[in-house]
Write a protein that holds these residues in place. Sequence first.
Motif, mmCIF file in Angstrom:
data_model
loop_
_atom_site.group_PDB
_atom_site.id
_atom_site.type_symbol
_atom_site.label_atom_id
_atom_site.label_comp_id
_atom_site.label_asym_id
_atom_site.label_seq_id
_atom_site.Cartn_x
_atom_site.Cartn_y
_atom_site.Cartn_z
ATOM 1 N N PRO A 145 -8.069 -30.222 -20.105
ATOM 2 C CA PRO A 145 -9.300 -30.852 -19.611
ATOM 3 C C PRO A 145 -10.300 -31.105 -20.737
ATOM 4 C CG PRO A 145 -8.683 -29.032 -18.171
ATOM 5 C CD PRO A 145 -7.779 -28.960 -19.361
ATOM 6 N N THR A 152 -15.769 -28.978 -12.380
ATOM 7 C CA THR A 152 -16.134 -28.425 -11.089
ATOM 8 C C THR A 152 -17.155 -27.332 -11.304
ATOM 9 O OG1 THR A 152 -14.275 -26.964 -11.319
ATOM 10 C CG2 THR A 152 -13.935 -28.954 -10.054
ATOM 11 N N VAL A 211 -11.173 -22.501 -7.677
ATOM 12 C CA VAL A 211 -10.680 -23.554 -8.569
ATOM 13 C C VAL A 211 -9.173 -23.725 -8.405
ATOM 14 C CG1 VAL A 211 -10.423 -24.279 -10.966
ATOM 15 C CG2 VAL A 211 -12.528 -23.158 -10.236
ATOM 16 N N ARG A 212 -8.736 -24.969 -8.159
ATOM 17 C CA ARG A 212 -7.303 -25.239 -8.089
ATOM 18 C C ARG A 212 -7.002 -26.522 -8.853
ATOM 19 N NH1 ARG A 212 -6.646 -27.520 -2.007
ATOM 20 N NH2 ARG A 212 -8.823 -27.989 -1.576
ATOM 21 N N HIS A 213 -5.780 -27.044 -8.699
ATOM 22 C CA HIS A 213 -5.396 -28.225 -9.469
ATOM 23 C C HIS A 213 -5.450 -29.482 -8.622
ATOM 24 C CE1 HIS A 213 -4.147 -26.048 -13.031
ATOM 25 N NE2 HIS A 213 -3.662 -25.123 -12.224
ATOM 26 N N ARG A 215 -4.640 -15.610 -13.671
ATOM 27 C CA ARG A 215 -5.612 -15.455 -12.576
ATOM 28 C C ARG A 215 -5.732 -14.001 -12.141
ATOM 29 N NH1 ARG A 215 -7.124 -20.319 -9.105
ATOM 30 N NH2 ARG A 215 -6.916 -21.969 -10.625
ATOM 31 N N PHE A 247 -8.396 -29.128 -13.313
ATOM 32 C CA PHE A 247 -9.057 -28.166 -12.445
ATOM 33 C C PHE A 247 -10.035 -28.879 -11.520
ATOM 34 C CE2 PHE A 247 -8.267 -25.310 -16.198
ATOM 35 C CZ PHE A 247 -7.307 -24.543 -15.571
ATOM 36 N N THR A 248 -10.051 -28.490 -10.273
ATOM 37 C CA THR A 248 -10.945 -29.092 -9.298
ATOM 38 C C THR A 248 -11.143 -28.106 -8.155
ATOM 39 O OG1 THR A 248 -11.210 -30.895 -7.730
ATOM 40 C CG2 THR A 248 -8.984 -30.191 -8.164
ATOM 41 N N GLU A 249 -12.144 -28.353 -7.331
ATOM 42 C CA GLU A 249 -12.332 -27.496 -6.158
ATOM 43 C C GLU A 249 -11.991 -28.231 -4.878
ATOM 44 O OE1 GLU A 249 -15.898 -25.106 -6.237
ATOM 45 O OE2 GLU A 249 -15.894 -25.213 -8.413
ATOM 46 N N MET A 279 -13.676 -36.294 -17.432
ATOM 47 C CA MET A 279 -13.586 -35.163 -16.498
ATOM 48 C C MET A 279 -14.959 -34.775 -15.979
ATOM 49 S SD MET A 279 -12.217 -31.260 -17.107
ATOM 50 C CE MET A 279 -13.731 -30.729 -17.878
#
Lengths: 198, 198
Positions: free
Chosen positions: B88, A4, B54-56, A37, B63-65, A1
């Motif tokens: 993760p 981010t 941050v989203r999927h 969130r 998690f990623t942007e 991984m």
Amino acid sequence: MKSTSNLDVLTEALRRLPGVGPKSAQRMAFHLLQHDRDGAALLGRALLQAVEHVRHCTLCNTFTETAVCETCLDPERDPSLLCVVETPADQLMIEQTLTFKGLYFVLMGRLSPLDGIGPKDIHLEKLIARATDGVVSEVVLATNFTNEGEATAHYISEMLKARGLQVSRLARGVPVGGELEYVDAGTIARAMLDRRST
Amino acid sequence: MKSTSNLDVLTEALRRLPGVGPKSAQRMAFHLLQHDRDGAALLGRALLQAVEHVRHCTLCNTFTETAVCETCLDPERDPSLLCVVETPADQLMIEQTLTFKGLYFVLMGRLSPLDGIGPKDIHLEKLIARATDGVVSEVVLATNFTNEGEATAHYISEMLKARGLQVSRLARGVPVGGELEYVDAGTIARAMLDRRST
């Protein structure tokens, strides 16, 4: 991984909380982003609001959003009595006992030379100015009964007595409901020395 | 003490963090406001930034942007191998072993009927779509070796084998450096059953 960047920043920032290490910080970040969130946004706004608005009472040094806190402004309270506590949480506990109707001074800490916390860090100059306002006649020391708390009480006591103030300390002894068999010897020794005629 | 409103809001908001009760929340709030206002502001901004950005990953669910994470975009990786992990953090541990060069799918949880976490909560439909893309030939199940993790692996295994995929599971056995005297009987039993010819 490959993490981010905003997630890394968040995990690192969570480590600024006391008692939170790298594993806990990661768990908290994942939990908030995955399951809460709304809570994360709420906490984010609460932190920024608190940093912006919360400051110290000019009289008693506790947290407040006005120049002088509500307790210090209360006209029902006896301004000749001043109780010194370590934290706002301690003040709250004393308030709950309904046994003290004077005012407070909150040190926001305790003397702890080993941690580099000296007289300046616990606002003792502010306390002297407060206690020698000519209205305060007795100062009640209600710091904790730990080594640091006792040392702090001793230091403040010497300092204020040299300025002609009457200084007292919360009584030490066997806790209410305490069974002698299960109370430590130090506490019983203290209770014996401080025994009172009935 | 009459607590100020922003301080109360902050203390309440800190309780949204996993493992933080009322006393810890109060301690954290006092600590940040008294000793680390920069840290509080930093954490506040980090939370809001992370919630916003941050989203999927549309492929692996981590998690990623960006729409697709860096790992999934890496052309060096073998797209016929798919490793299923719970979090993760688990993926990161496997990456550190340098023994897997395929792609991942992150469940972001595990089946846990007692906590009301069913197949939908761990994105199993997304996993099926991902695993049956025609390129993936083997799925490696790397969920934890806890009861929930094993149940999750079993469930996913049945589901994917029914769709003609080859499914494997990380080997169970005595940990590297383990002394038999101190390894639990269940692990030794498993290692005996899964013994390999040398």
